[in-house]
Motif scaffolding. Structure first.
Motif, short mmCIF file in Angstrom:
data_model
loop_
_atom_site.label_atom_id
_atom_site.label_comp_id
_atom_site.label_asym_id
_atom_site.label_seq_id
_atom_site.Cartn_x
_atom_site.Cartn_y
_atom_site.Cartn_z
N LEU A 94 -3.75 9.28 4.33
CA LEU A 94 -3.98 9.49 3.04
C LEU A 94 -5.55 9.47 2.86
N GLU A 95 -6.25 8.94 3.80
CA GLU A 95 -7.70 9.20 3.85
C GLU A 95 -8.03 10.54 4.35
N ASN A 96 -7.09 11.32 5.28
CA ASN A 96 -7.42 12.67 5.38
C ASN A 96 -6.97 13.49 4.30
N PHE A 97 -5.91 13.26 3.46
CA PHE A 97 -5.81 14.10 2.49
C PHE A 97 -6.79 14.14 1.30
N PHE A 144 1.94 4.79 -11.03
CA PHE A 144 1.47 6.06 -10.60
C PHE A 144 0.22 5.90 -9.96
N PRO A 145 0.19 6.53 -8.67
CA PRO A 145 -1.23 6.41 -7.95
C PRO A 145 -1.99 7.37 -8.22
N GLU A 146 -3.44 7.40 -8.56
CA GLU A 146 -4.59 8.22 -8.48
C GLU A 146 -5.45 7.89 -7.56
N MET A 147 -5.71 9.06 -6.72
CA MET A 147 -6.82 8.70 -5.73
C MET A 147 -8.18 9.60 -5.93
N THR A 148 -9.10 9.33 -5.50
CA THR A 148 -10.57 9.95 -5.64
C THR A 148 -11.36 9.31 -4.44
N LEU A 149 -12.62 9.76 -4.50
CA LEU A 149 -13.79 9.13 -3.67
C LEU A 149 -15.01 8.93 -4.31
N THR A 150 -15.57 7.78 -3.81
CA THR A 150 -16.95 7.70 -4.32
C THR A 150 -17.76 8.41 -3.73
N LYS A 175 -19.95 7.26 -2.06
CA LYS A 175 -20.13 6.95 -0.35
C LYS A 175 -19.03 7.22 0.33
N ASP A 176 -18.14 8.04 -0.19
CA ASP A 176 -16.93 8.65 0.59
C ASP A 176 -16.16 7.36 0.70
N ASP A 223 -9.96 -1.39 5.01
CA ASP A 223 -11.60 -0.82 5.18
C ASP A 223 -11.86 0.63 4.73
N ASN A 224 -12.97 0.37 3.94
CA ASN A 224 -13.48 1.60 3.20
C ASN A 224 -12.64 2.07 1.93
N TRP A 225 -11.82 1.28 1.48
CA TRP A 225 -11.15 1.46 0.16
C TRP A 225 -11.42 0.66 -0.77
#
Length: 217
Positions: free
Chosen positions: A40-43, A69-75, A77-78, A107-109
């Motif tokens: 999921l992180e790689n995606f 429903f899931p939504e994903m994004t990055l901050t 700070k990745d 971690d990091n999520w």
């Protein structure tokens, strides 16, 4: 008789062990996420051409509850952000809360419930794109129901009515905050607004959020 006395405790032990190890629906979902965390992180860090793992995530969340429903994004700070959203459906509020409350530490999520309120955001829906400033609102307080009914005026809505309305719902969720949209907004009526026109006494979505906060908080 002795053989029967020996067999019965063993059966009870096996049954008890099975019940003790039975996973809840929440545990099953979060165990799947933990197992597939790296993929999921790689995606989300990729160019997102291959949606296989994200589609699997969506499938797993819908196994838990069909409206979620899931939504994903990055901050900046990745950090990976996973938002659990009922996609504007009132019946999804309690399942969202329950799944969120059972979340693990990853971690990091950052895991969030509902689309969060933001002052401004640019969105598009299936090829339709316009700024939130193209939406003007006439609110009407409904004291009996404890909600605010709204008339939503969208510039150039007549070019593709359904997609313009769908995008306006996304703006409502992201600027008001999805929980506010579900619980505080009542009836919604849509109207076309000519490109060079404005609505008398109309307010912006941000002003609508401030009105909701004033009336209900």
């Amino acid at each position: 008789m002795k053989k029967i006395l020996i067999v019965i405790p063993i059966i009870i032990l096996i049954m008890g062990f099975s019940l003790f190890n039975r996973q809840s629906k929440e545990e099953k979902f979060w165990n799947w996420v933990s197992k597939n965390k790296i993929e999921l992180e790689n995606f989300i860090n990729s160019d997102q051409e291959d949606y296989t793992i994200y589609n699997q995530l969506t499938k797993e969340m819908k196994k838990y509850n069909s409206v979620l429903f899931p939504e994903m994004t990055l901050t900046e700070k990745d950090e990976v952000v996973l938002i659990i959203t009922p996609d504007g459906m009132p019946e999804g509020v309690l399942p969202t809360e329950k799944l969120y409350n059972s979340k693990p530490e990853l971690d990091n999520w950052i895991i969030k419930k509902f689309r969060q309120a933001t002052d401004e955001i640019g969105l598009n829906y299936d090829g339709i794109e316009y700024p939130s400033s193209d939406i003007e609102i006439i609110p009407e307080l409904d004291n009996e129901r404890g909600k605010i009914n709204i008339k939503v005026f969208i510039r150039n809505m007549n070019s593709d009515v359904k997609k313009h309305q769908a995008l306006s719902f996304l703006y409502l969720d992201h600027i008001l905050g999805e929980y506010n949209t579900i619980t505080k907004v009542g009836y919604i009526d849509f109207y076309h607004l000519d490109n060079d026109k404005s609505v008398e006494n109309g307010i912006s979505l941000l002003e609508l959020r401030k009105l909701i906060e004033k009336e209900f908080n």
